[in-house]
Design a protein around this motif. Structure first.
Motif, PDB file in Angstrom:
ATOM      1  N   LEU A 150       0.832  -1.207   0.000  1.00  0.00           N
ATOM      2  CA  LEU A 150       0.000   0.000   0.000  1.00  0.00           C
ATOM      3  C   LEU A 150       0.866   1.257   0.000  1.00  0.00           C
ATOM      4  CD1 LEU A 150      -2.892   1.102   0.114  1.00  0.00           C
ATOM      5  CD2 LEU A 150      -2.707   1.043   2.606  1.00  0.00           C
ATOM      6  N   ALA A 151       1.915   1.268   0.821  1.00  0.00           N
ATOM      7  CA  ALA A 151       2.835   2.417   0.848  1.00  0.00           C
ATOM      8  C   ALA A 151       3.516   2.584  -0.507  1.00  0.00           C
ATOM      9  CB  ALA A 151       3.876   2.234   1.946  1.00  0.00           C
ATOM     10  N   ASN A 152       3.825   1.478  -1.167  1.00  0.00           N
ATOM     11  CA  ASN A 152       4.440   1.523  -2.491  1.00  0.00           C
ATOM     12  C   ASN A 152       3.462   2.099  -3.516  1.00  0.00           C
ATOM     13  OD1 ASN A 152       5.827   0.887  -4.924  1.00  0.00           O
ATOM     14  ND2 ASN A 152       6.904  -0.748  -3.845  1.00  0.00           N
ATOM     15  N   LYS A 153       2.212   1.646  -3.488  1.00  0.00           N
ATOM     16  CA  LYS A 153       1.198   2.148  -4.423  1.00  0.00           C
ATOM     17  C   LYS A 153       0.906   3.628  -4.218  1.00  0.00           C
ATOM     18  CE  LYS A 153      -1.333  -2.067  -5.428  1.00  0.00           C
ATOM     19  NZ  LYS A 153      -2.574  -2.812  -5.251  1.00  0.00           N
ATOM     20  N   ASP A 154       0.980   4.075  -2.950  1.00  0.00           N
ATOM     21  CA  ASP A 154       0.728   5.480  -2.634  1.00  0.00           C
ATOM     22  C   ASP A 154       1.929   6.372  -2.944  1.00  0.00           C
ATOM     23  OD1 ASP A 154      -1.813   4.867  -1.832  1.00  0.00           O
ATOM     24  OD2 ASP A 154      -1.367   4.919   0.325  1.00  0.00           O
ATOM     25  N   GLY A 155       3.026   5.769  -3.400  1.00  0.00           N
ATOM     26  CA  GLY A 155       4.216   6.536  -3.754  1.00  0.00           C
ATOM     27  C   GLY A 155       5.074   6.914  -2.561  1.00  0.00           C
ATOM     28  N   LEU A 156       4.817   6.315  -1.400  1.00  0.00           N
ATOM     29  CA  LEU A 156       5.594   6.620  -0.198  1.00  0.00           C
ATOM     30  C   LEU A 156       6.869   5.797  -0.129  1.00  0.00           C
ATOM     31  CD1 LEU A 156       2.606   6.743   2.303  1.00  0.00           C
ATOM     32  CD2 LEU A 156       3.777   8.677   1.223  1.00  0.00           C
ATOM     33  N   LEU A 157       6.895   4.681  -0.824  1.00  0.00           N
ATOM     34  CA  LEU A 157       8.072   3.814  -0.912  1.00  0.00           C
ATOM     35  C   LEU A 157       8.350   3.516  -2.374  1.00  0.00           C
ATOM     36  CD1 LEU A 157       7.470   1.051   1.780  1.00  0.00           C
ATOM     37  CD2 LEU A 157       9.170   2.847   1.862  1.00  0.00           C
ATOM     38  N   THR A 158       9.607   3.370  -2.706  1.00  0.00           N
ATOM     39  CA  THR A 158      10.005   2.965  -4.045  1.00  0.00           C
ATOM     40  C   THR A 158      10.895   1.745  -3.919  1.00  0.00           C
ATOM     41  OG1 THR A 158       9.971   5.260  -4.755  1.00  0.00           O
ATOM     42  CG2 THR A 158      11.112   3.713  -6.172  1.00  0.00           C
ATOM     43  N   GLY A 159      10.517   0.660  -4.570  1.00  0.00           N
ATOM     44  CA  GLY A 159      11.302  -0.563  -4.503  1.00  0.00           C
ATOM     45  C   GLY A 159      12.546  -0.485  -5.369  1.00  0.00           C
ATOM     46  N   ALA A 160      13.360  -1.514  -5.287  1.00  0.00           N
ATOM     47  CA  ALA A 160      14.582  -1.604  -6.080  1.00  0.00           C
ATOM     48  C   ALA A 160      14.315  -2.469  -7.301  1.00  0.00           C
ATOM     49  CB  ALA A 160      15.704  -2.202  -5.243  1.00  0.00           C
ATOM     50  N   LYS A 161      14.835  -2.043  -8.447  1.00  0.00           N
ATOM     51  CA  LYS A 161      14.681  -2.843  -9.673  1.00  0.00           C
ATOM     52  C   LYS A 161      15.828  -3.835  -9.773  1.00  0.00           C
ATOM     53  CE  LYS A 161      11.821   0.064 -12.388  1.00  0.00           C
ATOM     54  NZ  LYS A 161      11.196  -0.010 -13.653  1.00  0.00           N
ATOM     55  N   VAL A 211      11.309  -6.121 -12.874  1.00  0.00           N
ATOM     56  CA  VAL A 211      10.266  -5.906 -11.877  1.00  0.00           C
ATOM     57  C   VAL A 211      10.859  -5.178 -10.671  1.00  0.00           C
ATOM     58  CG1 VAL A 211      10.610  -8.132 -10.709  1.00  0.00           C
ATOM     59  CG2 VAL A 211       8.371  -7.038 -10.666  1.00  0.00           C
ATOM     60  N   GLU A 212      10.038  -4.364 -10.033  1.00  0.00           N
ATOM     61  CA  GLU A 212      10.464  -3.628  -8.838  1.00  0.00           C
ATOM     62  C   GLU A 212      10.165  -4.471  -7.606  1.00  0.00           C
ATOM     63  OE1 GLU A 212       8.630   0.220  -6.994  1.00  0.00           O
ATOM     64  OE2 GLU A 212       9.786   0.763  -8.773  1.00  0.00           O
ATOM     65  N   VAL A 213      11.163  -4.638  -6.751  1.00  0.00           N
ATOM     66  CA  VAL A 213      11.007  -5.430  -5.529  1.00  0.00           C
ATOM     67  C   VAL A 213      11.047  -4.471  -4.341  1.00  0.00           C
ATOM     68  CG1 VAL A 213      12.022  -7.243  -4.100  1.00  0.00           C
ATOM     69  CG2 VAL A 213      12.134  -7.421  -6.585  1.00  0.00           C
ATOM     70  N   SER A 214       9.971  -4.449  -3.561  1.00  0.00           N
ATOM     71  CA  SER A 214       9.938  -3.564  -2.398  1.00  0.00           C
ATOM     72  C   SER A 214      10.192  -4.314  -1.100  1.00  0.00           C
ATOM     73  CB  SER A 214       8.592  -2.837  -2.314  1.00  0.00           C
ATOM     74  OG  SER A 214       7.547  -3.768  -2.170  1.00  0.00           O
ATOM     75  N   HIS A 215       9.855  -5.619  -1.073  1.00  0.00           N
ATOM     76  CA  HIS A 215      10.072  -6.388   0.147  1.00  0.00           C
ATOM     77  C   HIS A 215      10.040  -7.883  -0.162  1.00  0.00           C
ATOM     78  CE1 HIS A 215       5.752  -6.185  -0.353  1.00  0.00           C
ATOM     79  NE2 HIS A 215       5.618  -7.203   0.473  1.00  0.00           N
ATOM     80  N   LEU A 216      10.715  -8.635   0.678  1.00  0.00           N
ATOM     81  CA  LEU A 216      10.709 -10.097   0.605  1.00  0.00           C
ATOM     82  C   LEU A 216      10.524 -10.633   2.016  1.00  0.00           C
ATOM     83  CD1 LEU A 216      13.748 -10.739  -1.776  1.00  0.00           C
ATOM     84  CD2 LEU A 216      11.332 -10.913  -2.361  1.00  0.00           C
ATOM     85  N   LEU A 217       9.696 -11.652   2.156  1.00  0.00           N
ATOM     86  CA  LEU A 217       9.463 -12.282   3.445  1.00  0.00           C
ATOM     87  C   LEU A 217      10.052 -13.684   3.403  1.00  0.00           C
ATOM     88  CD1 LEU A 217       5.731 -11.282   3.874  1.00  0.00           C
ATOM     89  CD2 LEU A 217       7.702 -10.178   4.911  1.00  0.00           C
ATOM     90  N   PHE A 218      10.756 -14.052   4.465  1.00  0.00           N
ATOM     91  CA  PHE A 218      11.337 -15.382   4.553  1.00  0.00           C
ATOM     92  C   PHE A 218      11.272 -15.849   5.996  1.00  0.00           C
ATOM     93  CE2 PHE A 218      14.936 -18.262   5.209  1.00  0.00           C
ATOM     94  CZ  PHE A 218      14.602 -19.246   4.298  1.00  0.00           C
ATOM     95  N   VAL A 219      10.580 -16.933   6.237  1.00  0.00           N
ATOM     96  CA  VAL A 219      10.352 -17.503   7.565  1.00  0.00           C
ATOM     97  C   VAL A 219       9.893 -16.390   8.509  1.00  0.00           C
ATOM     98  CG1 VAL A 219      11.289 -18.991   9.357  1.00  0.00           C
ATOM     99  CG2 VAL A 219      12.092 -19.262   7.024  1.00  0.00           C
ATOM    100  N   ASP A 220      10.738 -15.960   9.446  1.00  0.00           N
ATOM    101  CA  ASP A 220      10.318 -14.897  10.367  1.00  0.00           C
ATOM    102  C   ASP A 220      11.116 -13.617  10.138  1.00  0.00           C
ATOM    103  OD1 ASP A 220      12.704 -15.782  11.340  1.00  0.00           O
ATOM    104  OD2 ASP A 220      12.076 -15.907  13.417  1.00  0.00           O
ATOM    105  N   ASP A 221      11.592 -13.416   8.933  1.00  0.00           N
ATOM    106  CA  ASP A 221      12.348 -12.212   8.592  1.00  0.00           C
ATOM    107  C   ASP A 221      11.681 -11.482   7.441  1.00  0.00           C
ATOM    108  OD1 ASP A 221      14.424 -12.495  10.457  1.00  0.00           O
ATOM    109  OD2 ASP A 221      15.467 -13.908   9.167  1.00  0.00           O
ATOM    110  N   CYS A 222      11.899 -10.185   7.400  1.00  0.00           N
ATOM    111  CA  CYS A 222      11.376  -9.359   6.312  1.00  0.00           C
ATOM    112  C   CYS A 222      12.498  -8.452   5.842  1.00  0.00           C
ATOM    113  CB  CYS A 222      10.200  -8.526   6.800  1.00  0.00           C
ATOM    114  SG  CYS A 222       9.593  -7.375   5.560  1.00  0.00           S
ATOM    115  N   GLY A 223      12.690  -8.409   4.544  1.00  0.00           N
ATOM    116  CA  GLY A 223      13.676  -7.496   3.962  1.00  0.00           C
ATOM    117  C   GLY A 223      12.950  -6.464   3.130  1.00  0.00           C
ATOM    118  N   SER A 224      13.306  -5.207   3.285  1.00  0.00           N
ATOM    119  CA  SER A 224      12.692  -4.133   2.512  1.00  0.00           C
ATOM    120  C   SER A 224      13.770  -3.528   1.631  1.00  0.00           C
ATOM    121  CB  SER A 224      12.116  -3.086   3.458  1.00  0.00           C
ATOM    122  OG  SER A 224      11.488  -2.072   2.734  1.00  0.00           O
ATOM    123  N   TYR A 225      13.434  -3.255   0.373  1.00  0.00           N
ATOM    124  CA  TYR A 225      14.421  -2.791  -0.593  1.00  0.00           C
ATOM    125  C   TYR A 225      13.909  -1.551  -1.307  1.00  0.00           C
ATOM    126  CZ  TYR A 225      15.687  -7.564   0.291  1.00  0.00           C
ATOM    127  OH  TYR A 225      15.991  -8.744   0.930  1.00  0.00           O
ATOM    128  N   GLY A 226      14.803  -0.635  -1.574  1.00  0.00           N
ATOM    129  CA  GLY A 226      14.436   0.545  -2.337  1.00  0.00           C
ATOM    130  C   GLY A 226      15.076   1.802  -1.792  1.00  0.00           C
TER     131      GLY A 226
END
Length: 118
Positions: free
Chosen positions: A52-63, A69-84
């Motif tokens: 939602l933050a990405n769609k609202d233009g508040l976050l920009t992911g990394a290409k 494709v633009e990647v803004s976040h990845l979830l793995f087990v109990d970790d979250c990575g945010s990119y951009g």
């Protein structure tokens, strides 16, 4: 997420009652068979906040590449990575997630790295 009240009551019954003379005091624990499924539901909420933050233009992911494709976040087990690109919003998303779901985030183990080459 639009779950019916009957479904939520059933899940709450599963995690708050053990049966017999055992009285639950701390809720669901690691290793509980229902734990991975509930984690997926909670992770979906976290992912929705970032999307939602990405769609609202508040976050920009990394290409991944120029036309990729633009990647803004990845979830793995109990970790979250945010990119951009660096954004003030990234500080508030975990707090919003924590307040909405009541799930504690360990901010002692939470790190943010910014790339100065972007």
């Amino acid at each position: 997420m639009g779950f019916s009240m009957m479904w939520m009551d059933l899940i709450m019954h599963c995690i708050s009652s053990v049966g017999g003379i055992i009285k639950p005091t701390r809720g669901i624990q690691q290793g509980d068979p229902i734990s991975p499924y509930l984690f997926l539901v909670c992770s979906e909420d976290l992912s929705s906040l970032v999307t939602l933050a990405n769609k609202d233009g508040l976050l920009t992911g990394a290409k991944v590449c120029r036309r990729g494709v633009e990647v803004s976040h990845l979830l793995f087990v109990d970790d979250c990575g945010s990119y951009g690109e660096r954004s003030w919003v990234i500080k508030y998303i975990p707090r919003e997630y924590e307040s909405c779901l009541g799930q504690h985030i360990s901010f002692d183990r939470w790190l943010i790295f910014y790339n100065t080459n972007l």
